[in-house]
Write an enzyme that holds these catalytic residues in place. Sequence first.
Site, PDB file in Angstrom:
ATOM      1  N   GLY A 204       0.831  -1.200   0.000  1.00 47.73           N
ATOM      2  CA  GLY A 204       0.000   0.000   0.000  1.00 47.73           C
ATOM      3  C   GLY A 204       0.861   1.243   0.000  1.00 47.73           C
ATOM      4  O   GLY A 204       2.070   1.188   0.244  1.00 47.73           O
TER       5      GLY A 204
ATOM      6  N   GLY B 209       0.574   5.906   0.396  1.00 49.07           N
ATOM      7  CA  GLY B 209      -0.247   7.063   0.734  1.00 49.07           C
ATOM      8  C   GLY B 209       0.629   8.275   0.911  1.00 49.07           C
ATOM      9  O   GLY B 209       1.786   8.304   0.462  1.00 49.07           O
ATOM     10  N   GLY B 210       0.094   9.278   1.602  1.00 42.18           N
ATOM     11  CA  GLY B 210       0.842  10.501   1.812  1.00 42.18           C
ATOM     12  C   GLY B 210       2.095  10.294   2.635  1.00 42.18           C
ATOM     13  O   GLY B 210       3.072  11.031   2.504  1.00 42.18           O
TER      14      GLY B 210
ATOM     15  N   ASP C 171      -4.097   8.046  17.081  1.00 42.83           N
ATOM     16  CA  ASP C 171      -4.765   7.869  15.782  1.00 42.83           C
ATOM     17  C   ASP C 171      -5.400   6.487  15.707  1.00 42.83           C
ATOM     18  O   ASP C 171      -5.336   5.807  14.688  1.00 42.83           O
ATOM     19  CB  ASP C 171      -3.779   8.067  14.633  1.00 42.83           C
ATOM     20  CG  ASP C 171      -4.493   8.259  13.281  1.00 42.83           C
ATOM     21  OD1 ASP C 171      -5.688   8.614  13.285  1.00 42.83           O
ATOM     22  OD2 ASP C 171      -3.860   8.048  12.235  1.00 42.83           O
TER      23      ASP C 171
END
Length: 349
Positions: free
Chosen positions: A71, A73-74, A205
């Site tokens: 995966g 992402g940012g 988070d």
Amino acid sequence: MPSPIPFNSFLPLELSPSADLRPCSSPVVIPGKDGKAFLGGTPSPRTRRLPPRLAWCSIDWDRLCLLQPLGSGGFGAVYKATYHGVTVAVKQVKKSSKNRLASRQSFWAELNVARLQHDNVVRVVAASTCAPASQNSLGTIIMEYVGNVTLHHVIYGTRDAWRQGEEEEGGCGRKALSMAEAVCYSCDIVTGLAFLHSQGIVHLDLKPANILITEHGACKIGDFGCSQRLEEGLSQSHHVCQQGGTYTHRAPELLKGERVTAKADIYSFAITLWQIVMREQPYLGERQYVLYAVVAYNLRPPLAAAIFHESAVGQRLRSIISCCWKADVEERLSAAQLLPSLRALKENL
């Protein structure tokens, strides 16, 4: 509107630039037959070293081989790999062109759990501030490989492995979770939180996407890029919370810019538990509206559904959720206080 989340330009003192106790060269990525192998290269003169307390986890680059991407992402990218012959997950944290300080803080925050071992926490195996010269990477973290299925996939049916057999059951693309599964997942999550909090670490988070599910159905808390370490002997951080995290799961005191405590994770757990039971998104409104309503009007996801009233287990979970997402931090139970009731609930299923 709630106070904007403060942004602090600091790094923990123990993570300031320091000489590593082991050599760590910038690796070169060489394509291989079944993946990519990292091989030692020429060290960059500007490479930051791991501080002495983390020197034990320096990476042996010649024993690391990337297999396939899991995966991206940012934050960067995650790969399935082998390290010393063992299957692992490798996270390469990229430098953010918009906010380099946030990228650095995220990388070092991931190492808050370095050397910790617990059945419900994803373990850090090794780390380095070195990275392939051809990549815009801040550093590399090697973690135990748990798989690529998260609690989010299980709840919302977004991973094929969790959708087999549903058509035969007349489902609508996702398999219903039983109350027993909800209780077992909750017990695992709170057990992991209790351990982290006992070590002075607040995740900040916690949400279904950051909880991995093992092949045996156990939960492991991962992705510590927003985590903070509480000062020894203190129940709260001397720092206010930084930007980051997920607003739908963020405790109201953090939205107001107040001090970080372990109870912030308990609030996030309550939202997560609601998602496990309801299998819906907690809020559907505009982001700014949700932020304002959570702080000013104590907005929370609804607990009126029949599932929270039809059985003793549902009623107990409703009570736990209500207690864990209270606006007053002092009124929330700690993870250690929650565990006995959840374990008793699990044993009586």
